[in-house]
Design a protein around this motif. Sequence first.
Motif, short mmCIF file in Angstrom:
data_model
loop_
_atom_site.label_atom_id
_atom_site.label_comp_id
_atom_site.label_asym_id
_atom_site.label_seq_id
_atom_site.Cartn_x
_atom_site.Cartn_y
_atom_site.Cartn_z
N GLY A 182 0.81 -1.33 -0.07
CA GLY A 182 0.02 -0.03 -0.14
C GLY A 182 0.91 1.23 -0.09
N ASP A 183 0.52 2.31 -0.83
CA ASP A 183 1.33 3.34 -1.13
C ASP A 183 1.53 4.07 0.15
OD1 ASP A 183 1.35 2.75 -3.79
OD2 ASP A 183 0.31 4.34 -4.36
N GLU A 184 0.61 4.48 1.23
CA GLU A 184 1.06 5.40 2.43
C GLU A 184 1.75 4.41 3.44
OE1 GLU A 184 0.02 8.45 2.29
OE2 GLU A 184 -0.59 7.74 0.31
N SER A 185 1.53 3.06 3.56
CA SER A 185 2.06 2.31 4.38
C SER A 185 3.65 2.22 3.83
CB SER A 185 1.58 0.87 4.49
OG SER A 185 0.40 0.92 4.84
N VAL A 186 3.88 2.06 2.63
CA VAL A 186 5.36 1.94 2.04
C VAL A 186 6.06 3.22 2.48
CG1 VAL A 186 6.70 2.00 -0.17
CG2 VAL A 186 4.71 0.13 0.40
N ALA A 221 5.56 5.25 4.76
CA ALA A 221 5.70 5.52 6.24
C ALA A 221 6.87 4.60 6.55
CB ALA A 221 4.37 5.01 7.04
N ALA A 222 6.92 3.48 6.04
CA ALA A 222 8.10 2.53 6.31
C ALA A 222 9.21 3.00 5.72
CB ALA A 222 7.85 1.19 5.48
N LEU A 223 9.33 3.83 4.67
CA LEU A 223 10.72 4.59 4.13
C LEU A 223 11.25 5.40 5.19
CD1 LEU A 223 9.94 5.32 0.35
CD2 LEU A 223 11.74 3.96 1.26
N ALA A 224 10.45 5.91 6.12
CA ALA A 224 11.06 6.73 7.18
C ALA A 224 11.90 6.07 7.96
CB ALA A 224 9.67 7.55 7.95
#
Length: 809
Positions: free
Chosen positions: A234-238, A240-243
């Motif tokens: 999912g774009d938003e989860s990805v 967030a994970a990039l942080a």
Amino acid sequence: MGLSNLRKYFFLLSFLGLVAIYISGCLSGSSTGGTIGPINEKEAAWDTALGQVQSAINANPAIKWSAGQNYITQNFTPSETKILMGFIPPTSTPSTTSILNNLRPAVATLPTSFSWLNKNGINWMTSVKNQGRYGTCVAFACCGTLEASLKIAKNDPNANIDLSEWYLWYKGTPGENPDPGGWYEHYASDFLKEEGTVEETITPYSGAKLFPTFSEPPANTPNFKIKKWDWQTGDESVKAALAKGPLVGGIPVYSDFPMYTKGIYRHVWGELVGWHAIILVGYDDDQKCWVCKNSWSASWGENGYFRIAYGQEFYPYFFAYTTEESEVLNSPTVITVQPGENSIDSASTTVIMVTFDKPIVAPAKNPIKIQISTGLGSNSYELTGNFSVSSDNRTIFCSGPFFNGITSATVYVNFPTATITVTIDGVFAGLDGTSGSVNKIWSYFSKRSNFGISGKVALDTTKEALDNVPVEIKRGGISLGGTQTKGGSFRFEGLVAGNYEIALATDSTIYHPEKFGIHFNEDGSGVGDVIYIEMVKKTIDLGGGVQMALAKIPSGTFTMGCPVDEPGRWADDWLPHQVTLTKGFLMGIHEVTQAQYLKITGSNPSFFIPTQTEFSSGYPDTSQNPVETVSWLDCIRYCNALSANQGLAACYTDQGGSPKIDDGDTVTCNWTTNGYRLPTEAEWEYACRAGSTGMYYWGMTYDQAQMKQYCWYDMNTWVGSWTDPHAAKGGTQPVGTRLPNAWGLYDMSGNVWEWCNDWWEWQSARGPQTDPRGPLSGLQAKEACIRRGGGWSFFWDGCRTAGRFRGEP
């Protein structure tokens, strides 16, 4: 064999039977890329494609990227780029549980753009590397992500971290040829979690000549690991994970992508070439794109990176790695130990000095221990002297007294070995904080007049360690004792200089028994290392007491087909031509039995099977007869069911990518998955011949008496009416009751036909071939597949090794 440590490609041979398992591999490491030069013939091969891509870009004002000559077009033809596509998307849907559920910011707080290339004005990524001409992109993506994660965990963007892709590939697959490559990202991530990889300088990557060169790192070489990993989707989860750090990902590569030079890529032209592993490093909501790191050198794309538009196809699950500062093993390595070998042998030894290749911090922060192991059982003595560190923080000194009260030089001189072990606890110079601990051990051996020999017993094909294998050591033909391997390893102590023989007393039906000569010089040199033995048979468990035995078939070159004057030759038999099979494999030692088919599918379609009443009236049990009355599609379904039974990915899928094959489906074989499949026609004939060159694998010409010993055919099975399944000897016979060929395979001629993976093609003149797979579609209006080997009702000519037949799938 653990799935994380062993990757296998399986195939199944069956018309009426014969299972086979195919074992192969692929690996990689790291090197930098080249520069763009004058137009060469490879670049010229892209001219037409470049023109078509540029036309497609110009026709759509929304397209904002440029195509042109680059490192890929200079060094590969369009068809050669398939070599680089080494990412295998998993066939099952992963869990969407995130390791960052409690750590990632709320979606509303995400920045509109973010990149680890410019986080707070600093580039946290390591240099762009080049996978060369190998399908090792998964190893590069995983190592590159771990490198950045370690720098982030250390909070040090300038940390010099360069990890070995070749070690990860070779040890993780294990030992497979990376040309062509192919690996699962979750398998590689599992290996990084359990085993890790080493520094690039320890096991370097050579894009020019890689496989099969590999040298085991020295004992106790530091390994770099991840603490854990999980899926992100999912774009938003990805985002967030990039942080927390870059992510391992995968993309489908179309024909236009290799020509990318800059801009925000969108697919505009060409067909799917394959799947490729990349690193996701950032995103930009204003430009509506992701930022990714590639492994095609800094001379491709935007200095080795590319931007790709939102909405373009990705493999929907990304891999997030978690590391901690305490797990950063960017450790110094011991380069010298003083006193030297064989000189720690008297009371005059008062100082032990250990020098490292990198600075370490003072012992007050990093407690140092030095131990000496005597080689006599479990005796080990810790040095309790005073420690100091040189001004450059690279050498530690330990001055006596030594050995916790053991002061007798005589005792020390008689140590069979003296092993100096240096242990440093804590974090190293240049790292902040003291949380957690790092324990690294280096061993230094001072060999004495009595020697020990250590070895490891492993398969020559997969390097899998073999446990509980009897090992005996002899000198002058006299046994000095025996032991059994534990974890694949063994050791003998108390040896003096001279010649020894180590014998592996293995079961010859499973492994070839081997003998190895070892010579010890007076200085202890010549000690053996790793012993590999050849596996000739393996058994897998199907459950319910049903098993399947498999024989090893080596790689090699043979002459396929038969001469025009061979007696009984059919018009469609191949004329002689050379075929090379580059990978060894395991093949079922006989045709699939009714019991095996019933266990896997829950049904038995065989004609030659007694009813319950007939069975109780004395008709013979046919459970060990080959299954028959099965179509090519039935065998394909059996392959996939057998893969599921063994926890493997299906080889065959329908036109929609589903492993559930129905009548009328278009069947595709994925040659890179780890499941079972039918053999190619070339693989079948190679295994059948087993090194022979005549009409049959047992003889050059037809001899009835000899043929009856090896083959069930019309002269020893045809009794009574063939329509009577219970004639005295009519029909199929129990498998493995005739003599085998030289590689331990039974019933390759006669008993029942055997389906091959290939679609039918007419005989034609052929030159030398390597790993041929046959045509991809069927025979003109009436599709047909290959059958080989003849059957119980055939004459002598139908059971010849080169005989070819076809049948509707």
